[in-house]
Write a protein that holds these residues in place. Structure first.
Motif, mmCIF file in Angstrom:
data_model
loop_
_atom_site.group_PDB
_atom_site.id
_atom_site.type_symbol
_atom_site.label_atom_id
_atom_site.label_comp_id
_atom_site.label_asym_id
_atom_site.label_seq_id
_atom_site.Cartn_x
_atom_site.Cartn_y
_atom_site.Cartn_z
ATOM 1 N N HIS A 35 -8.963 6.345 -2.362
ATOM 2 C CA HIS A 35 -7.591 6.787 -2.762
ATOM 3 C C HIS A 35 -7.281 7.874 -2.650
ATOM 4 O O HIS A 35 -8.333 8.457 -1.976
ATOM 5 N N ARG A 75 -5.686 2.966 5.113
ATOM 6 C CA ARG A 75 -6.253 1.507 5.516
ATOM 7 C C ARG A 75 -6.797 0.671 4.428
ATOM 8 O O ARG A 75 -7.205 -0.248 4.229
ATOM 9 N N GLY A 76 -6.458 0.973 3.053
ATOM 10 C CA GLY A 76 -7.044 1.020 1.343
ATOM 11 C C GLY A 76 -8.258 0.929 1.555
ATOM 12 O O GLY A 76 -8.444 0.240 0.661
ATOM 13 N N GLU A 77 -9.015 1.957 2.168
ATOM 14 C CA GLU A 77 -10.245 1.670 1.711
ATOM 15 C C GLU A 77 -10.706 3.449 1.053
ATOM 16 O O GLU A 77 -11.408 3.051 0.951
ATOM 17 N N LEU A 117 0.623 3.543 -3.305
ATOM 18 C CA LEU A 117 -0.640 4.326 -3.484
ATOM 19 C C LEU A 117 -0.713 5.489 -2.368
ATOM 20 O O LEU A 117 -2.107 6.244 -2.447
ATOM 21 N N VAL A 118 0.155 5.877 -1.432
ATOM 22 C CA VAL A 118 0.058 6.617 -0.467
ATOM 23 C C VAL A 118 -0.118 8.158 -0.648
ATOM 24 O O VAL A 118 -0.407 8.929 -0.408
ATOM 25 N N MET A 171 0.821 -1.287 -0.042
ATOM 26 C CA MET A 171 0.023 0.061 0.257
ATOM 27 C C MET A 171 0.940 1.620 -0.160
ATOM 28 O O MET A 171 0.327 2.193 -0.504
ATOM 29 N N THR A 172 2.296 1.402 0.463
ATOM 30 C CA THR A 172 3.256 2.699 0.588
ATOM 31 C C THR A 172 2.683 3.627 -0.460
ATOM 32 O O THR A 172 2.957 4.505 -1.006
ATOM 33 N N LYS A 192 -8.158 6.281 6.093
ATOM 34 C CA LYS A 192 -9.127 5.494 4.891
ATOM 35 C C LYS A 192 -7.883 5.208 4.133
ATOM 36 O O LYS A 192 -8.509 3.886 3.461
ATOM 37 N N VAL A 193 -7.248 6.252 3.697
ATOM 38 C CA VAL A 193 -6.384 5.690 2.703
ATOM 39 C C VAL A 193 -5.321 4.844 2.986
ATOM 40 O O VAL A 193 -5.154 4.079 2.594
#
Length: 82
Positions: free
Chosen positions: A61, A57-59, A4-5, A1-2, A54-55
């Motif tokens: 974008h 946590r992947g919930e 994507l943030v 996930m790193t 939320k971002v």
């Protein structure tokens, strides 16, 4: 996930008149500023914190968190460049 943030475009803020401008590149930077540097709790600050979480946590974008952070920074009068 790193990976994507990260924000597509950076946000520039200046916490107070005596500090340097700060480039915010990702959700982690935005969350840190919201936690440490905002003087008061507002609905926009709370919404920005929720969006950042939320971002992370992947919930959601990153653009969602960026928009919320920009709104909170604008309200706090620390936004220098969007």
């Amino acid at each position: 996930m790193t990976g994507l943030v990260r924000f597509e475009r950076l946000v520039v803020v200046q916490i107070d008149r005596h500090s340097k401008e700060r480039a915010v590149f990702d959700v982690n930077d935005a969350a840190s500023i919201l936690l440490r540097d905002f003087g008061r709790q507002t609905e926009k600050r709370k919404a920005a914190m929720d969006a950042c979480l939320k971002v992370l946590r992947g919930e959601a974008h990153p653009p969602t968190a960026r928009r919320a952070f920009v709104a909170a920074a604008r309200e706090a009068n620390i936004l220098r460049c969007d």
